[in-house]
Design a protein around this motif. Structure first.
Motif, PDB file in Angstrom:
ATOM      1  N   SER A 111       0.873  -1.109  -0.084  1.00 19.15           N
ATOM      2  CA  SER A 111       0.073   0.009  -0.077  1.00 19.15           C
ATOM      3  C   SER A 111       0.896   1.052   0.084  1.00 19.15           C
ATOM      4  O   SER A 111       2.158   0.967   0.159  1.00 19.15           O
ATOM      5  CB  SER A 111      -0.784  -0.143   1.226  1.00 19.15           C
ATOM      6  N   GLY A 146      -5.791   2.512  -4.112  1.00 20.42           N
ATOM      7  CA  GLY A 146      -7.374   2.831  -3.764  1.00 20.42           C
ATOM      8  C   GLY A 146      -8.005   2.958  -5.128  1.00 20.42           C
ATOM      9  O   GLY A 146      -7.434   2.500  -6.208  1.00 20.42           O
ATOM     10  N   GLY A 147      -8.826   4.077  -5.259  1.00 17.82           N
ATOM     11  CA  GLY A 147      -9.461   4.485  -6.366  1.00 17.82           C
ATOM     12  C   GLY A 147      -8.528   5.096  -7.300  1.00 17.82           C
ATOM     13  O   GLY A 147      -8.990   5.190  -8.501  1.00 17.82           O
ATOM     14  N   THR A 164      -3.144   1.344  -9.416  1.00 19.42           N
ATOM     15  CA  THR A 164      -2.053   0.874  -8.975  1.00 19.42           C
ATOM     16  C   THR A 164      -0.720   1.477  -9.832  1.00 19.42           C
ATOM     17  O   THR A 164      -0.785   1.607 -11.007  1.00 19.42           O
ATOM     18  CB  THR A 164      -1.907  -0.478  -9.288  1.00 19.42           C
ATOM     19  N   SER A 216      -7.833   2.417 -12.086  1.00 19.62           N
ATOM     20  CA  SER A 216      -8.778   1.289 -11.885  1.00 19.62           C
ATOM     21  C   SER A 216     -10.067   1.670 -12.552  1.00 19.62           C
ATOM     22  O   SER A 216     -10.120   2.673 -13.507  1.00 19.62           O
ATOM     23  CB  SER A 216      -8.985   1.274 -10.397  1.00 19.62           C
ATOM     24  N   VAL A 226     -16.069   2.848  -9.664  1.00 18.08           N
ATOM     25  CA  VAL A 226     -17.182   1.801  -8.696  1.00 18.08           C
ATOM     26  C   VAL A 226     -17.671   2.805  -7.633  1.00 18.08           C
ATOM     27  O   VAL A 226     -17.071   3.892  -7.422  1.00 18.08           O
ATOM     28  CB  VAL A 226     -16.552   0.721  -7.995  1.00 18.08           C
ATOM     29  N   THR A 235     -14.042  -1.216   1.879  1.00 14.97           N
ATOM     30  CA  THR A 235     -12.890  -1.498   1.131  1.00 14.97           C
ATOM     31  C   THR A 235     -12.135  -2.728   1.381  1.00 14.97           C
ATOM     32  O   THR A 235     -10.971  -2.947   0.753  1.00 14.97           O
ATOM     33  CB  THR A 235     -11.905  -0.184   0.724  1.00 14.97           C
ATOM     34  N   GLY A 292     -10.421  -5.814   2.105  1.00 12.30           N
ATOM     35  CA  GLY A 292      -9.886  -6.915   1.237  1.00 12.30           C
ATOM     36  C   GLY A 292      -9.551  -6.829  -0.349  1.00 12.30           C
ATOM     37  O   GLY A 292      -9.473  -7.461  -1.029  1.00 12.30           O
ATOM     38  N   ALA A 293      -9.726  -5.460  -0.610  1.00 13.12           N
ATOM     39  CA  ALA A 293      -9.473  -4.952  -2.020  1.00 13.12           C
ATOM     40  C   ALA A 293      -8.001  -5.185  -2.422  1.00 13.12           C
ATOM     41  O   ALA A 293      -7.835  -5.679  -3.602  1.00 13.12           O
ATOM     42  CB  ALA A 293      -9.749  -3.264  -2.176  1.00 13.12           C
ATOM     43  N   PHE A 302      -6.853  -7.779  -5.473  1.00 14.22           N
ATOM     44  CA  PHE A 302      -5.876  -7.404  -6.444  1.00 14.22           C
ATOM     45  C   PHE A 302      -4.793  -8.382  -6.550  1.00 14.22           C
ATOM     46  O   PHE A 302      -4.507  -8.812  -7.549  1.00 14.22           O
ATOM     47  CB  PHE A 302      -5.332  -6.056  -5.861  1.00 14.22           C
ATOM     48  N   ASN A 337      -6.693  -4.841 -11.100  1.00 13.36           N
ATOM     49  CA  ASN A 337      -7.438  -3.425 -10.401  1.00 13.36           C
ATOM     50  C   ASN A 337      -8.979  -3.696 -10.462  1.00 13.36           C
ATOM     51  O   ASN A 337      -9.702  -3.287  -9.402  1.00 13.36           O
ATOM     52  CB  ASN A 337      -7.039  -2.363 -11.603  1.00 13.36           C
ATOM     53  N   GLY A 344      -9.791  -5.778  -7.659  1.00 14.26           N
ATOM     54  CA  GLY A 344      -9.763  -5.077  -6.283  1.00 14.26           C
ATOM     55  C   GLY A 344     -11.163  -4.033  -6.214  1.00 14.26           C
ATOM     56  O   GLY A 344     -11.961  -3.930  -5.215  1.00 14.26           O
ATOM     57  N   THR A 383     -14.753  -3.854  -3.584  1.00 11.95           N
ATOM     58  CA  THR A 383     -15.316  -2.652  -2.673  1.00 11.95           C
ATOM     59  C   THR A 383     -16.632  -2.429  -2.873  1.00 11.95           C
ATOM     60  O   THR A 383     -17.420  -1.662  -2.074  1.00 11.95           O
ATOM     61  CB  THR A 383     -14.342  -1.529  -3.041  1.00 11.95           C
TER      62      THR A 383
HETATM   63  P1  ATP Z   1      -6.107  -3.457   1.931  1.00 10.81           P
HETATM   64  O1  ATP Z   1      -6.908  -2.808   2.518  1.00 10.81           O
HETATM   65  O2  ATP Z   1      -6.718  -4.811   1.602  1.00 10.81           O
HETATM   66  O3  ATP Z   1      -4.552  -3.580   2.701  1.00 10.81           O
HETATM   67  P2  ATP Z   1      -4.942  -1.851   0.187  1.00 10.81           P
HETATM   68  O4  ATP Z   1      -4.686  -0.760   0.493  1.00 10.81           O
HETATM   69  O5  ATP Z   1      -3.656  -2.648  -0.483  1.00 10.81           O
HETATM   70  O6  ATP Z   1      -5.903  -3.006   0.531  1.00 10.81           O
HETATM   71  P3  ATP Z   1      -6.276  -0.600  -2.264  1.00 10.81           P
HETATM   72  O7  ATP Z   1      -5.552   0.330  -2.519  1.00 10.81           O
HETATM   73  O8  ATP Z   1      -7.524  -0.023  -1.148  1.00 10.81           O
HETATM   74  O9  ATP Z   1      -5.845  -1.631  -1.482  1.00 10.81           O
HETATM   75  O10 ATP Z   1      -7.123  -1.509  -3.245  1.00 10.81           O
HETATM   76  C1  ATP Z   1      -6.343  -2.431  -3.995  1.00 10.81           C
HETATM   77  C2  ATP Z   1      -6.937  -2.144  -5.579  1.00 10.81           C
HETATM   78  O11 ATP Z   1      -8.192  -2.219  -5.702  1.00 10.81           O
HETATM   79  C3  ATP Z   1      -6.489  -0.622  -5.912  1.00 10.81           C
HETATM   80  O12 ATP Z   1      -5.222  -0.604  -6.478  1.00 10.81           O
HETATM   81  C4  ATP Z   1      -7.556  -0.566  -7.057  1.00 10.81           C
HETATM   82  O13 ATP Z   1      -6.979  -0.974  -8.367  1.00 10.81           O
HETATM   83  C5  ATP Z   1      -8.721  -1.162  -6.539  1.00 10.81           C
HETATM   84  N1  ATP Z   1      -9.538  -0.296  -5.738  1.00 10.81           N
HETATM   85  C6  ATP Z   1      -9.643  -0.099  -4.382  1.00 10.81           C
HETATM   86  N2  ATP Z   1     -10.267   0.832  -4.090  1.00 10.81           N
HETATM   87  C7  ATP Z   1     -11.155   1.284  -5.227  1.00 10.81           C
HETATM   88  C8  ATP Z   1     -11.847   2.300  -5.592  1.00 10.81           C
HETATM   89  N3  ATP Z   1     -12.748   3.066  -4.669  1.00 10.81           N
HETATM   90  N4  ATP Z   1     -12.156   2.646  -6.836  1.00 10.81           N
HETATM   91  C9  ATP Z   1     -11.652   1.691  -7.762  1.00 10.81           C
HETATM   92  N5  ATP Z   1     -10.818   0.746  -7.714  1.00 10.81           N
HETATM   93  C10 ATP Z   1     -10.531   0.526  -6.261  1.00 10.81           C
END
Ligand code: ATP
Length: 316
Positions: A193, A226-227, A230, A243, A246, A251, A253-254, A258, A290, A293, A297
């Motif tokens: 992250s 996140g949104g 990556t 991404s 959505v 969130t 498990g996103a 991924f 992506n 992920g 959410t």
């Molecule tokens: P975790 O909470 O599981 O540790 P993380 O912080 O590693 O997760 P996020 O960055 O929240 O992971 O999300 C992983 C992937 O999911 C992002 O790289 C993106 O591609 C997709 N994603 C997450 N949130 C969103 C969103 N709000 N809109 C679109 N895509 C999203």
């Protein structure tokens, strides 16, 4: 299709309902399966891949519940272990502004014993190491280090996710970083992250984070944003891969969805190391991961929200 061995914790999250961020006031808790490596195993199996979970739960009802969830999601649990210790429990309350209150009752997850017979099966397969509780000591930390060594010597493709949990490492962040370093140096693929990339590299600027991480040895870096999508970085190129839009409701498990989806695709290659050479292929894989992920959410809970292949392919 290569097998993906997911090593680490499987536990119960008791999530406080409607109590702000004060566990002392919480009265109602919902029982949910938790543990990032277990979520990743489910993400892969739900897409039709072959995932095996290596971790330990108690010989109690919670342990049976957790293994049942993995089985229902077609994860191979033949290498999972059970211990006389109670199943690990995490109590968490999350306020609307995202602030968390956390009580952790560590039990069976730390009891995972190393089994030298597994070593051979890592050969030419994929090993995913998720570190949330694995670096907190116990037999698990020892087993984790040895499985990592086995993965290296058996030429497995190695994926690492530090899964930093600030609640578990308050005041000891530098120890966490030190313990992560061998994995960051040797893994073929690391998923961070933004917070983890900054913590481990000690840099704030993303370019500098990647520069540091490549310098210490990471081949492929994915930083989930996140949104925003990556950031994909190799020693020669950097791409921010958007991404899909959505309406997120939860969130949790996103990140696991991924990395699970990315590993599912890599497992389909004759040689997973191909992604180190073929950046276009890697970009295509990240675009699809992506989507996995993002889809996760749009529903509540991590495992129930993980997409199957049909749901993933239905997204433009
Ligand atoms: P975790 O909470 O599981 O540790 P993380 O912080 O590693 O997760 P996020 O960055 O929240 O992971 O999300 C992983 C992937 O999911 C992002 O790289 C993106 O591609 C997709 N994603 C997450 N949130 C969103 C969103 N709000 N809109 C679109 N895509 C999203």
């Amino acid at each position: 299709m290569k097998k993906v061995y997911c090593i680490g914790e499987l536990l119960i999250d008791f999530v406080a309902e409607n109590q702000g961020n004060d566990l002392a006031k919480a009265e109602v808790f919902t029982k949910k399966p938790g543990g990032a490596p277990a979520n990743v195993a489910c993400a892969i199996a739900k897409l039709g891949g072959l995932s095996k979970f290596i971790g330990c739960v108690g010989e109690d009802q919670f342990g049976s519940f957790l293994l049942g969830v993995l089985e229902d999601n077609h994860v191979d649990i033949s290498l999972a272990q059970r211990s006389k210790n109670f199943t690990t429990l995490a109590f968490v309350s999350i306020a609307e502004d995202g602030e968390r209150d956390f009580v952790f009752s560590r039990g069976a997850d730390k009891k995972l014993k190393y089994d030298s017979k597994i070593k051979k099966s890592f050969q030419n397969n994929i090993v995913h190491l998720g570190a949330a509780t694995a670096l907190l000591g116990g037999d698990l930390e020892d087993a984790y280090g040895r499985y990592f060594f086995d993965a290296l010597t058996q030429n497995a493709f190695i994926s690492f996710d530090p899964n930093f949990r600030s609640d578990l490492w308050k005041g000891d962040e530098n120890i966490f970083v030190k313990k992560c370093m061998p994995f960051v140096q040797k893994a073929h693929l690391c998923k961070f992250s933004l917070e983890e990339a900054r913590l481990i590299s000690g840099k704030v600027n993303l370019e500098e984070c990647c520069e540091f991480l490549h310098e210490v040895g990471t081949k492929v870096i994915t930083i989930t944003l996140g949104g925003e999508g990556t950031l994909l970085s190799t020693e020669t190129t950097k791409h921010t891969i958007p991404s899909i839009p959505v309406n997120p409701v939860d969130t949790t498990g996103a990140g696991d969805a991924f990395i699970g989806c990315l590993l599912y695709q890599i497992a389909g290659l004759h040689d997973p190391l191909e992604i180190l050479e073929n950046i276009d292929l890697l970009i295509d894989f990240v675009k699809i991961a992506n989507k996995a992920g993002a889809l996760t959410t749009t529903n509540f809970g991590a495992i129930p929200s993980l997409p199957n292949l049909e749901q993933l392919l239905a997204i433009e």
